[in-house]
Design a protein around this motif. Structure first.
Motif, PDB file in Angstrom:
ATOM      1  N   TYR A   1      26.664  12.018  56.475  1.00  0.00           N
ATOM      2  CA  TYR A   1      26.745  10.585  57.017  1.00  0.00           C
ATOM      3  C   TYR A   1      25.893   9.828  55.873  1.00  0.00           C
ATOM      4  O   TYR A   1      24.871  10.171  55.777  1.00  0.00           O
ATOM      5  CB  TYR A   1      26.598  10.060  58.392  1.00  0.00           C
ATOM      6  N   ILE A   2      26.354   8.717  55.257  1.00  0.00           N
ATOM      7  CA  ILE A   2      25.739   7.695  54.471  1.00  0.00           C
ATOM      8  C   ILE A   2      25.625   6.146  54.827  1.00  0.00           C
ATOM      9  O   ILE A   2      26.817   5.777  55.157  1.00  0.00           O
ATOM     10  CB  ILE A   2      26.036   7.935  52.993  1.00  0.00           C
ATOM     11  N   LEU A   3      24.499   5.690  55.229  1.00  0.00           N
ATOM     12  CA  LEU A   3      24.653   4.279  55.349  1.00  0.00           C
ATOM     13  C   LEU A   3      24.041   3.514  54.110  1.00  0.00           C
ATOM     14  O   LEU A   3      23.031   4.122  53.423  1.00  0.00           O
ATOM     15  CB  LEU A   3      23.887   3.714  56.330  1.00  0.00           C
ATOM     16  N   SER A   4      24.650   2.635  53.388  1.00  0.00           N
ATOM     17  CA  SER A   4      24.119   1.810  52.238  1.00  0.00           C
ATOM     18  C   SER A   4      24.155   0.584  52.040  1.00  0.00           C
ATOM     19  O   SER A   4      25.213   0.097  52.726  1.00  0.00           O
ATOM     20  CB  SER A   4      24.887   2.586  51.130  1.00  0.00           C
ATOM     21  N   THR A   5      23.350  -0.106  51.402  1.00  0.00           N
ATOM     22  CA  THR A   5      23.538  -1.557  51.084  1.00  0.00           C
ATOM     23  C   THR A   5      24.486  -1.893  49.650  1.00  0.00           C
ATOM     24  O   THR A   5      24.734  -0.831  49.117  1.00  0.00           O
ATOM     25  CB  THR A   5      22.174  -2.144  50.776  1.00  0.00           C
ATOM     26  N   ARG A   6      24.633  -2.943  49.553  1.00  0.00           N
ATOM     27  CA  ARG A   6      25.637  -3.210  48.282  1.00  0.00           C
ATOM     28  C   ARG A   6      25.278  -2.589  46.896  1.00  0.00           C
ATOM     29  O   ARG A   6      26.066  -2.578  46.072  1.00  0.00           O
ATOM     30  CB  ARG A   6      26.155  -4.578  48.230  1.00  0.00           C
ATOM     31  N   GLY A   7      23.922  -2.642  46.835  1.00  0.00           N
ATOM     32  CA  GLY A   7      23.528  -2.052  45.547  1.00  0.00           C
ATOM     33  C   GLY A   7      23.966  -0.722  45.101  1.00  0.00           C
ATOM     34  O   GLY A   7      24.208  -0.300  43.908  1.00  0.00           O
ATOM     35  N   PHE A   8      24.187   0.119  46.083  1.00  0.00           N
ATOM     36  CA  PHE A   8      24.935   1.252  45.989  1.00  0.00           C
ATOM     37  C   PHE A   8      26.454   1.345  45.882  1.00  0.00           C
ATOM     38  O   PHE A   8      27.359   2.310  45.654  1.00  0.00           O
ATOM     39  CB  PHE A   8      24.401   2.481  46.801  1.00  0.00           C
TER      40      PHE A   8
ATOM     41  N   CYS B   1      19.579   3.123  51.143  1.00  0.00           N
ATOM     42  CA  CYS B   1      20.698   4.302  51.742  1.00  0.00           C
ATOM     43  C   CYS B   1      19.822   5.361  52.890  1.00  0.00           C
ATOM     44  O   CYS B   1      18.538   5.261  52.612  1.00  0.00           O
ATOM     45  CB  CYS B   1      21.430   4.986  50.639  1.00  0.00           C
ATOM     46  N   ILE B   2      20.464   5.605  53.731  1.00  0.00           N
ATOM     47  CA  ILE B   2      20.222   6.345  54.738  1.00  0.00           C
ATOM     48  C   ILE B   2      21.103   7.647  54.571  1.00  0.00           C
ATOM     49  O   ILE B   2      22.385   7.481  54.433  1.00  0.00           O
ATOM     50  CB  ILE B   2      20.173   5.933  56.109  1.00  0.00           C
ATOM     51  N   VAL B   3      20.649   8.952  54.339  1.00  0.00           N
ATOM     52  CA  VAL B   3      21.359   9.984  54.291  1.00  0.00           C
ATOM     53  C   VAL B   3      21.261  11.051  55.467  1.00  0.00           C
ATOM     54  O   VAL B   3      20.194  11.139  55.861  1.00  0.00           O
ATOM     55  CB  VAL B   3      21.378  10.914  53.029  1.00  0.00           C
ATOM     56  N   ILE B   4      22.333  11.282  56.510  1.00  0.00           N
ATOM     57  CA  ILE B   4      22.231  11.880  57.593  1.00  0.00           C
ATOM     58  C   ILE B   4      22.980  13.129  57.565  1.00  0.00           C
ATOM     59  O   ILE B   4      24.115  13.164  57.400  1.00  0.00           O
ATOM     60  CB  ILE B   4      22.696  11.225  58.653  1.00  0.00           C
TER      61      ILE B   4
END
Length: 693
Positions: free
Chosen positions: A588-595, A636-639
């Protein structure tokens, strides 16, 4: 030749490397030889709720379709649903996820969706030899079947259309099959409707030679014959008729199309069991011939069955909301021998050369594990099917060591990263990742960084193990305590933002986007407001799991809505909420709009699919961002979901890390200087932060 069953298995078994449907097929190729000249194959397990067994079914389909010439996959689902699903795998028409909502719960799964999408991909490269999909159950025949039959007669024998419409009057279910069925079942005399369905079939058969139309009329008859019964204790669901219908409709397809057919079902239906008896406590045992026995009688050696088994593990039933840990097979179960001596996972040809002791063992009546709509782990061996021997019932046994292991033996590994954009005076992203909660936020407007940090800090209070009642809750998402906890935290964060604005007018225009995941065993609650995105890598496929006005479909790139929604401390938040089930191997990846432009790109997809650890993914994405800079802050957070227990230490990045370290809000000049220093470097706290299970 080895003499005992265990010795023989050790010698005759063909090891299975994996249940991963995308893996190479070398270990499955012996199966083609084991099935011989069979042109119809039924296969399934003694449970519908174990992920690894269902993905193994998908994997087995690949060599049989790609190399064995099978050109139809059959499901024991509604006939008219099959027509719509066949349209998707053949042409891409329709949304398969939406279509599966009309399937029974054990077929409305990510694993079945994966098979449909694989079939669609296969067909795109083979327009002349497509693989078809057919459903063989008459239990919920929709209005489209009646319309198709009437339309055909209107074209070919228009003078008889009114007669046919008269016979079908009241029989069509309209849009509500359940209500129609309840009405039919309440009739004091149902035989009149059954008779009209039969008369309509006979009329159609006299007017046309079109096999599809005649068969569709026949399935309508089956619907009424199936449901025209009064519940009996020995067969309350009229399973005897179900079994005959499965076999009749599958054999019809096989004979009229000439296709080799692979039937995706359970071992209770697929086995060649003329005397099969089911024991599903607390219901009394019942014995009746199953569909596999009818198919064997109809097709002879042209029908073969594959039994999928497991020794122990975790699973879900399709009528109870919780998951169960299944103990090792008791000695009276056939699986106890298959799982002895740590033989691993394997294919076993039950008709291969064997010594007398093995032949006797395979020829004796056995008990096979069968877990149906309800299950009691403390009475595991009572859940079984019997009435035949392994050699009679199956040609091949495929054994998996475990089903889907839940609660125990699953965890996460996490990494985070954050980098201020070159156009930003200060990084307005805030990131937190702990063992139970991961949350990412983007602030907007003056003081947006402080607002984002306040929101994330408030939500981080959820980073504790959920109470026991949440661990057992997997009910409807809007009633799930796990989801309610995420929604409540967002409400509290919004209230805290409101207090911040009332206390200090500098934050009047501050607004926040936020996305969070909270874990409870294998269950995860996803909640979000705005455009901080969530992605998933499952079985090598890329999905966006948050809405930018899209569904959970593989995406070529981002789609941006016109009207974003924020936490603003004023209006009550209305977060998007969904309950999912994680499994080892997912990312799973959570990210903000920069990515937003990096992750769905070919470079980004290569990084998130191929890098082996979350920290390597974060590093790779930041390098890709530096090659194509964006003016926006990027975090980002990578899980990774792992088979090991979680051992994650809390991590922070961006504005939350600054706030935790006591750094003051930068002045515009200082912020500009800091941005110049760090625009090409991730925050220091994001380095060397992977926590492994």
């Amino acid at each position: 030749m080895p003499g005992t069953p265990i010795e023989w298995i050790a010698k005759a078994a063909h090891p299975l490397a994996t249940a991963d449907p995308s893996a190479p097929l070398d270990d499955l190729r012996p199966l083609l030889g084991m099935l011989g000249q069979a042109s119809a194959v039924g296969y399934g397990a003694g449970t519908r709720g174990a992920h690894e067994l269902v993905t193994l079914q998908t994997r087995i389909a690949r060599p049989l379709v790609q190399e064995g010439g099978f050109r139809a996959v059959a499901f024991d689902q509604d006939w008219t649903l099959g027509v719509r699903l066949d349209g998707f795998v053949g042409t891409g028409k329709g949304d398969p996820r939406a279509l599966l909502k009309d399937a029974e719960p054990f077929a409305n799964t990510e694993e079945v969706l994966g098979l449909l999408e694989w079939m669609r991909d296969f067909n795109q490269g083979r327009p002349d030899q497509p693989v078809r999909l057919v459903c063989v159950s008459p239990h919920a025949v929709g209005q489209s079947a009646y319309n198709q039959v009437i339309d055909h007669v209107r074209r070919t024998a228009p003078e008889r259309t009114q007669e046919l419409e008269g016979l079908y009057a009241e029989l069509g279910p309209g849009s509500d099959i359940a209500a129609h069925l309840a009405r039919f079942r309440s009739l004091p005399d149902r035989t009149a409707w059954v008779g009209r369905a039969r008369a309509a079939h006979d009329l159609v058969a006299s007017l046309t030679d079109d096999a599809w139309t005649i068969q569709t009329a026949r399935v309508i008859v089956q619907f009424y014959e199936l449901h025209d019964h009064d519940a009996l204790s020995e067969d309350p669901l009229n399973m005897a008729y179900f079994e005959r219908s499965f076999a009749e409709n599958l054999a019809w397809w096989h004979q009229h199309t000439g296709h080799k057919v692979l039937w995706w079902t359970s071992s209770s239906h697929a086995s060649d069991g003329p005397g099969r008896a089911m024991s599903f406590p607390p219901a009394p045992p019942s014995a009746l011939p199953n569909a596999g026995s009818f198919l064997r009688k109809s097709l002879g050696p042209g029908y073969a069955s594959i039994g999928l088994t497991f020794h122990q593990g975790g699973l879900a039933t399709y009528s109870e909301p919780k998951t169960f840990q299944v103990p090792g097979a008791a000695p009276e179960l056939f699986e106890s021998t298959l799982g002895a001596d740590d033989l691993g996972d394997y294919l076993l040809d039950l008709h291969a050369e064997q010594p007398p002791e093995v032949a006797e063992w395979l020829g004796h009546t056995a008990r096979f594990r069968a877990i149906g709509p309800a299950y009691d782990p403390d009475n595991d061996a009572a859940h079984h099917m019997t009435g035949g021997s392994p050699a009679e019932w199956f040609q091949v046994s495929a054994r998996r060591s475990v089903g889907l292991v839940v609660s125990k033996g699953m965890g996460i590994s996490v990494a985070v990263g954050s980098q201020g954009g070159p156009a930003s005076l200060v990084n307005q992203d805030a990131v937190y990742a702990g063992p139970w909660l991961q949350v990412i936020a983007t602030g907007h407007g003056r003081g947006g960084d402080i607002a984002a940090a306040e929101v994330v800090e408030t939500m981080a209070r959820l980073d504790v193990q959920p109470p026991e009642e949440i661990l057992d809750e997997t009910g409807p998402s809007w009633k799930s305590p796990l989801l309610e906890s995420v929604e409540s935290a967002m409400v509290q964060a919004n209230e805290r933002l409101g207090r911040l604005k009332r206390h200090d007018r500098r934050y009047t225009n501050a607004r926040v986007w936020v996305t969070a995941i909270r874990w409870s065993g294998p269950e995860l609650a996803l909640g979000y407001v705005g455009r901080c995105r969530g992605y998933l890598i499952r079985d090598g496929e890329f999905y966006q799991i948050t809405h930018d006005y899209t569904l959970n479909q593989p995406l070529p790139g981002p789609t941006i809505p016109d009207e974003p929604i924020f936490l603003d401390g004023m209006a009550a938040p209305d977060p998007n909420l969904s309950l999912r089930r994680g499994r080892p191997g997912e990312r799973y990846i959570l990210s903000t709009r920069g990515f937003a432009h990096v992750i769905p790109s070919s470079t980004g997809l290569r990084i998130i699919k191929e890098e082996t650890s979350p920290a390597d993914v974060v590093h790779g994405l930041i390098q890709a961002l530096q090659a194509e800079p964006t003016p926006d802050d990027a975090s980002c957070i990578v899980i990774d979901v792992t088979p090991s227990e979680t051992n994650v230490k809390p991590l922070a990045a961006g504005a939350l890390a600054r706030q935790a370290q006591g750094e003051p809000e930068p002045s515009p000049a200082a912020a500009s200087s800091k941005s110049n220093e760090t625009q090409h470097q991730p925050d220091a706290i994001a380095r060397d932060i992977e926590a492994r299970g």
